[in-house]
Design an enzyme around this catalytic site. Sequence first.
Site, mmCIF file in Angstrom:
data_model
loop_
_atom_site.group_PDB
_atom_site.id
_atom_site.type_symbol
_atom_site.label_atom_id
_atom_site.label_comp_id
_atom_site.label_asym_id
_atom_site.label_seq_id
_atom_site.Cartn_x
_atom_site.Cartn_y
_atom_site.Cartn_z
ATOM 1 N N LYS A 51 0.915 -1.174 -0.054
ATOM 2 C CA LYS A 51 0.323 -0.129 0.197
ATOM 3 C C LYS A 51 0.878 1.211 0.062
ATOM 4 C CE LYS A 51 -1.994 1.990 3.727
ATOM 5 N NZ LYS A 51 -2.149 3.374 3.844
ATOM 6 N N ASP A 104 -3.455 4.372 -1.708
ATOM 7 C CA ASP A 104 -4.365 4.886 -0.727
ATOM 8 C C ASP A 104 -4.575 6.289 -0.845
ATOM 9 O OD1 ASP A 104 -5.735 5.335 1.787
ATOM 10 O OD2 ASP A 104 -4.298 4.740 2.940
ATOM 11 N N LYS A 128 -7.230 8.578 -1.149
ATOM 12 C CA LYS A 128 -8.302 9.052 -0.409
ATOM 13 C C LYS A 128 -8.908 10.534 -1.080
ATOM 14 C CE LYS A 128 -7.105 7.282 4.348
ATOM 15 N NZ LYS A 128 -5.663 6.983 4.143
ATOM 16 N N HIS A 133 -11.325 13.234 -2.356
ATOM 17 C CA HIS A 133 -12.436 13.780 -1.846
ATOM 18 C C HIS A 133 -12.637 15.416 -2.755
ATOM 19 C CE1 HIS A 133 -15.337 15.063 1.602
ATOM 20 N NE2 HIS A 133 -15.726 15.207 0.663
ATOM 21 N N ASP A 134 -13.373 15.526 -3.548
ATOM 22 C CA ASP A 134 -13.577 16.752 -4.468
ATOM 23 C C ASP A 134 -14.774 16.512 -5.234
ATOM 24 O OD1 ASP A 134 -12.943 19.178 -5.981
ATOM 25 O OD2 ASP A 134 -10.700 18.792 -5.485
ATOM 26 N N ILE A 135 -15.109 17.597 -6.060
ATOM 27 C CA ILE A 135 -16.153 17.474 -6.993
ATOM 28 C C ILE A 135 -15.995 16.132 -8.045
ATOM 29 C CG2 ILE A 135 -16.737 19.795 -6.761
ATOM 30 C CD1 ILE A 135 -15.636 20.388 -9.492
ATOM 31 N N PRO A 136 -17.177 15.909 -8.557
ATOM 32 C CA PRO A 136 -17.051 14.678 -9.205
ATOM 33 C C PRO A 136 -16.073 14.385 -10.159
ATOM 34 C CG PRO A 136 -19.461 15.099 -8.430
ATOM 35 C CD PRO A 136 -18.670 15.912 -8.100
ATOM 36 N N THR A 147 -10.329 6.430 11.193
ATOM 37 C CA THR A 147 -10.145 5.862 12.587
ATOM 38 C C THR A 147 -9.672 6.666 13.682
ATOM 39 O OG1 THR A 147 -8.439 4.785 11.588
ATOM 40 C CG2 THR A 147 -10.240 3.504 11.872
ATOM 41 N N GLN A 180 -2.158 3.836 16.633
ATOM 42 C CA GLN A 180 -3.348 3.290 16.601
ATOM 43 C C GLN A 180 -4.291 3.067 17.819
ATOM 44 O OE1 GLN A 180 -4.723 2.941 13.705
ATOM 45 N NE2 GLN A 180 -3.288 2.358 12.012
ATOM 46 N N GLY A 226 1.268 -1.796 8.538
ATOM 47 C CA GLY A 226 2.294 -1.279 8.177
ATOM 48 C C GLY A 226 3.399 -1.238 8.937
ATOM 49 N N ARG A 227 3.705 -0.766 10.334
ATOM 50 C CA ARG A 227 4.982 -0.681 11.171
ATOM 51 C C ARG A 227 5.298 -2.071 11.811
ATOM 52 N NH1 ARG A 227 2.846 4.784 13.984
ATOM 53 N NH2 ARG A 227 0.956 3.580 13.235
HETATM 54 O O1 C5P Z 1 1.752 0.936 10.414
HETATM 55 P P1 C5P Z 1 0.385 0.844 10.715
HETATM 56 O O2 C5P Z 1 -0.112 -0.662 10.423
HETATM 57 O O3 C5P Z 1 -0.565 1.590 11.640
HETATM 58 O O4 C5P Z 1 -0.228 1.609 9.334
HETATM 59 C C1 C5P Z 1 -1.636 1.357 9.033
HETATM 60 C C2 C5P Z 1 -1.737 2.128 7.714
HETATM 61 O O5 C5P Z 1 -3.378 2.311 7.277
HETATM 62 C C3 C5P Z 1 -1.120 3.502 7.545
HETATM 63 O O6 C5P Z 1 -0.743 3.706 6.124
HETATM 64 C C4 C5P Z 1 -2.572 4.396 7.697
HETATM 65 O O7 C5P Z 1 -2.189 5.682 7.069
HETATM 66 C C5 C5P Z 1 -3.457 3.637 7.162
HETATM 67 N N1 C5P Z 1 -4.953 3.987 7.575
HETATM 68 C C6 C5P Z 1 -5.317 3.772 8.960
HETATM 69 N N2 C5P Z 1 -6.596 3.885 9.471
HETATM 70 C C7 C5P Z 1 -7.629 4.428 8.230
HETATM 71 C C8 C5P Z 1 -7.159 4.273 7.199
HETATM 72 C C9 C5P Z 1 -5.746 4.218 6.664
HETATM 73 O O8 C5P Z 1 -4.397 3.497 9.806
HETATM 74 N N3 C5P Z 1 -8.778 4.582 8.697
#
Ligand code: C5P
Length: 246
Positions: free
Chosen positions: A38, A67, A69, A71-74, A131, A201, A221-222
């Site tokens: 991603k 990813d 994301k 968000h603007d006019i169609p 989130t 998170q 990710g991490r």
């Molecule tokens: O490192 P980690 O596992 O927290 O990475 C989660 C990934 O998912 C990040 O790239 C973060 O931007 C993305 N993400 C998120 N929550 C969302 C949408 C995307 O953590 N609601």
Amino acid sequence: MMSDFTPQARLYCAIDTPDVARAVTLAQEIGGLGLGLKLGLEFFSAAGPNGVRQVLDAVGNGAMFLDLKYHDIPNTVAAAVHAASRLGPKIINVHATGGQAMMAAAAEAARKGASEAGHPPPWIIAVTVLTSLETDDIKRAGVTGSVTEQVVRLATLAQESGLDGVVCSAHEIAPIRQALGPNFLLVTPGIRPAGADVGDQKRVMTPRDAIKAGADILVIGRPITAAPNPAAAARAILADIQNADG
Ligand code: C5P
């Protein structure tokens, strides 16, 4: 929905860095395992489409979730999604709060862009409520009701707009599945293997529990990218996904 998926098809590793060389190294370290990658706004803002192509080249054009994301006019979102889809992502996303016309335009543009560039149509999914937001935050932005109610409302709108699924917290899977049924792709970040560092998170779940709860795809990710051995960390998560299915 995706119970016939391989564990590799159900895991996308978030490569969050502005640095192309670092992204390519990470992609090479884990790309051989066949999982998805991603790339998000941090990487794209720094490295652009050429950076995306370099990462895709490094993994022999494996599965990619762009990813961004939108968000603007169609009209604007459709043009942006059209351009992004030419890169050949497997998944691309927009904000559901952009509305039905924007989502429908994005879905059509994604199919068109991919087909013109010779790629299969990507899945186009929606972000519902980030989130990072809690009920009090959305209330201050004028939304009545709880985060869960708003997530289900926006996921329903995404489905009605012809999208393939949503990004959601693992804690929101049950109410979304109840409202929208099994044939809607649920892509879930905020996943932490047992014992892993939670970082920023807030509401986390283990890979095994998220799959059992009904997630189709996990974004992690991490716990992979910051591990001393990213490939070993990814292999352990793939085994966890496999076990949850069995
Ligand atoms: O490192 P980690 O596992 O927290 O990475 C989660 C990934 O998912 C990040 O790239 C973060 O931007 C993305 N993400 C998120 N929550 C969302 C949408 C995307 O953590 N609601």
